[in-house]
Design a protein around this motif. Structure first.
Motif, PDB file in Angstrom:
ATOM      1  N   LEU A 225       0.911  -0.979   0.056  1.00  0.00           N
ATOM      2  CA  LEU A 225       0.004  -0.037   0.160  1.00  0.00           C
ATOM      3  C   LEU A 225       0.761   0.959   0.019  1.00  0.00           C
ATOM      4  N   TYR A 229       0.519   4.314  -2.665  1.00  0.00           N
ATOM      5  CA  TYR A 229       0.288   5.452  -2.343  1.00  0.00           C
ATOM      6  C   TYR A 229       1.454   6.666  -2.902  1.00  0.00           C
ATOM      7  N   TYR A 232       0.609   7.366  -6.142  1.00  0.00           N
ATOM      8  CA  TYR A 232      -0.571   8.299  -6.355  1.00  0.00           C
ATOM      9  C   TYR A 232      -0.095   9.659  -5.952  1.00  0.00           C
ATOM     10  N   LEU A 233       0.840   9.913  -5.200  1.00  0.00           N
ATOM     11  CA  LEU A 233       1.037  11.047  -4.768  1.00  0.00           C
ATOM     12  C   LEU A 233       1.872  11.934  -6.042  1.00  0.00           C
ATOM     13  N   PHE A 238      -2.619   4.404  -8.378  1.00  0.00           N
ATOM     14  CA  PHE A 238      -2.315   3.883  -7.093  1.00  0.00           C
ATOM     15  C   PHE A 238      -2.199   2.053  -7.041  1.00  0.00           C
TER      16      PHE A 238
END
Length: 667
Positions: A225, A229, A232-233, A238
């Protein structure tokens, strides 16, 4: 309790709906979707209050599924399908977008809406097809690798689509953003494969040394995860980041343990995803617009299915693969929901169009397990109608194969097994998908079938229902499990000898009721131990006793209860110490029930009995009063002539012992 109450109610409802689907012999994911429909905001009764929160948790399910997929796959697994994945997928998406634009034009939609529609239907569902393949036991087959390779490229394409589609009216502004996205993706991939391949395995090794199982599971989840993440940033997907993290860890020593630990968590969050899909379905909207939804489902499914099948065929995939790909990837994907929300937020599409598309997409997802499960039946019909496209086979005997050996995989090990069987005139057939190996086997004169050994139509060509033995030489546990499962459906009594690549897989083979396992790395290690100890001048009996003790310890892990492999080990010990021959007392023979002294073996034949193996126990130098029993393995030493006399003493009617003039008299 808010979200906690919603999750409790959802899990309970999904359990009973899943139980119902299990009873009806349907995929569990349909039960999860049904639970979402029942608890959704459109059906009344008991309703989930925090639907949006469930959708956010469902995104974790998607990431964990792709993380687990990355742990199961490596770059080597994707090499056979790299061409269709890298070239075929963009071609499929462009053709689907064009087809969607044309469909929208036929329905009278504005050009921008039609273009959005084409882009939305161009994506297929990674989550749905993976769970479907798992339930059907097809994960690891060639067709599944083709689908997964194309789905990975589709997931990568989500990022540029998210940038381009809202900029339809100003393409120049979107071009720079797309270029930036590609740069980010390239930097991320380079960093993961240069730094991640060193940092992540080191991190897991450090955690494993602490000896805490809970901390190890937490570390695995945090890596999957956390990397997702991070992507995603920086503006990437993601789920894509989680997949790459899984692929990096799959090359480490802890990949198998990480996969086994993450599966329960993956399945729980996967339940939330499929339930959230069900919550999106408005039965009232479906009934009020049934004609339009039905027409769109049929047209989109046919167009996408035909395009996927055609592209697979263009890239030289034959037999069942194009059909399996077309019937597997016809649905609309979960990332299309994300794109559709962006379209509503940017006012590029209307709310009415969003609801229509959402309903149509959910229906295609629900239909996927039903449609995909028909692959074998439809292909069987296709074979009956189009007999000019037979399954490719070479060097097959004129008579149908019966009581033969099926060798799955013709790598170095499979090729050696085939060579021995050919010398012994034992009927066998090899199944292989690699063209170079096929050519090599063809030149050797082996009977071979080109195809995926786990597919039903390929197993029909192998005459699996009449086979005596299945030998699985491929190291991949997913492929091996799929082949064995499908073979046992046609031939429940089939004996299986399989190659095992990791001790962690002993429990998997135990579930498959396969105990005849060979661990090549372990055997190579034992041989190297022998060579080292011989160099150090350790006595041969001591070396052999030590290595056989290691083998017995390994067998204890495997749960092999019939001791046949241990028996071979004891025979090897004796063979190393004596130049001897083993013979089994079976059927009616003159030794059973008699002692060594009574049989006068040495006087009649000239051999000496130096050992008897009975019930897993070795009796060395048995005394004259030792009494033979049926099933004994007798070790003898003597000249070649004396050994032949002893063999004929036990088997007087054997072809090796009957004189030519006796054969002519019918003796």
């Amino acid at each position: 309790m808010g979200i906690a109450t919603d999750i409790i109610i959802l899990v309970l409802t999904a359990f009973f709906c899943g139980l119902l689907m299990q009873r009806l012999h349907q995929p569990l994911i349909l039960g999860y979707i049904l639970a979402g429909i029942l608890l959704g905001p459109y059906t009344g009764g008991m309703t989930i209050t925090e639907v949006h929160d469930i959708e956010l948790l469902a995104e974790i399910g998607v990431a964990l599924l792709l993380f687990a997929l990355g742990l199961e796959f490596s770059l080597k697994d994707l090499k056979p399908v790299k061409a269709i994945a890298v070239i075929g997928t963009p071609l499929q998406m462009l053709l689907t977008i064009s087809a969607g634009f044309f469909i929208g034009h036929l329905f009278g939609w504005p050009w921008s809406t039609s273009l959005w529609f084409g882009a939305l239907i161009a994506l297929s569902s990674t989550m749905v097809i993976l769970k479907t393949l798992m339930n059907q036991g097809w994960l690891g087959t060639l067709s599944s690798k083709v689908m997964i390779g194309m789905l990975i490229i589709q997931d990568l394409a989500v990022v540029p689509l998210m940038i381009i589609l809202p900029q339809i009216n100003d393409p120049a502004a979107g071009a720079g953003l797309v270029g930036l996205a590609f740069v980010k993706a390239a930097v991320f991939l380079v960093a993961m494969f240069l730094l991640g391949t060193r940092l992540l395995p080191y991190l897991l090794r450090s955690i494993a040394r602490l000896g805490s199982r809970e901390l190890f599971i937490l570390a695995i989840t945090a890596i999957g995860l956390g990397v997702g993440y991070l992507t995603y940033l920086v503006g990437l997907s993601f789920a894509f980041g989680a997949f790459i993290a899984g692929m990096v860890l799959s090359e480490s020593d802890y990949g198998h343990q990480a996969l086994s630990d993450i599966i329960p968590l993956r399945d729980l969050f996967g339940l939330l995803f499929f339930a959230s899909v069900g919550m999106l379905l408005d039965p009232g909207f479906l009934l009020n617009n049934f004609g339009l939804i039905f027409a769109l489902v049929v047209v989109v499914s046919l167009v996408k299915g035909c395009l996927f099948a055609a592209i697979a065929w263009v890239f030289r995939y034959r037999n069942v693969v194009p059909l399996a790909v077309g019937l597997g990837l016809f649905q609309v994907g979960e990332f299309s929901f994300v794109l559709a929300r962006i379209g509503v937020a940017s006012e590029s599409i209307t709310t009415e169009f969003y609801n229509m598309f959402l309903t149509m997409a959910v229906v295609t997802m629900v239909l996927t397990p039903f449609v995909s499960s028909q692959t074998s039946r439809i292909y069987a019909l296709k074979k009956r109608w189009f007999k000019h496209e037979p399954l490719q086979s070479m060097n097959f005997p004129e008579d149908a194969l019966n009581h033969h050996v099926v060798i799955a995989g013709c790598g170095a090990i499979g090729f050696q097994i085939a060579a021995v069987l050919q010398r012994l005139s034992i009927p066998f057939v090899v199944v292989e998908i690699d063209q170079q190996r096929i050519e090599r086997a063809k030149e050797a004169g082996y009977a071979i079938v080109y195809g995926d050994g786990s597919q039903e139509v390929v197993q029909e060509a192998l005459n699996m229902e009449r086979a005596a033995l299945l030998v699985v030489t491929m190291p991949g546990i997913v492929v091996a499990r799929s082949i064995i499962t499908h073979a046992r459906r046609d031939n429940p009594s089939l004996r299986v000898v399989a190659r095992i690549s990791d001790p962690e897989f002993f429990k998997v083979f135990k579930e498959l009721e396969v105990v005849d396992l060979v661990y090549p790395e372990f055997e190579a290690g034992l041989e190297m131990i022998r060579q080292v100890l011989l160099y150090l001048r350790i006595p041969v009996p001591e070396i052999q006793n030590y290595t056989e003790r290691l083998r017995r310890q390994m067998l204890a892990k495997s749960g092999d209860m019939d001791n046949s492999y241990a028996t071979l080990g004891q025979m090897r010990v004796a063979d190393q110490q004596f130049d001897l021959q083993w013979l089994e007392l079976e059927g009616d023979n003159p030794l059973a029930g008699r002692t060594i002294a009574e049989a006068e073996i040495r006087r009649i034949t000239g051999v000496s009995v130096v050992g008897v193996l009975r019930g897993g126990a070795l009796e060395t130098n048995p005394p004259p009063a030792f009494r033979f029993q049926h099933g004994d393995l007798v070790a003898i030493i003597g000249s070649p002539g004396a050994r032949h006399k002893f063999y004929c003493y036990l088997n007087p009617l054997s072809d090796k012992c009957v004189m030519p003039h006796q054969q002519g008299l019918g003796v």
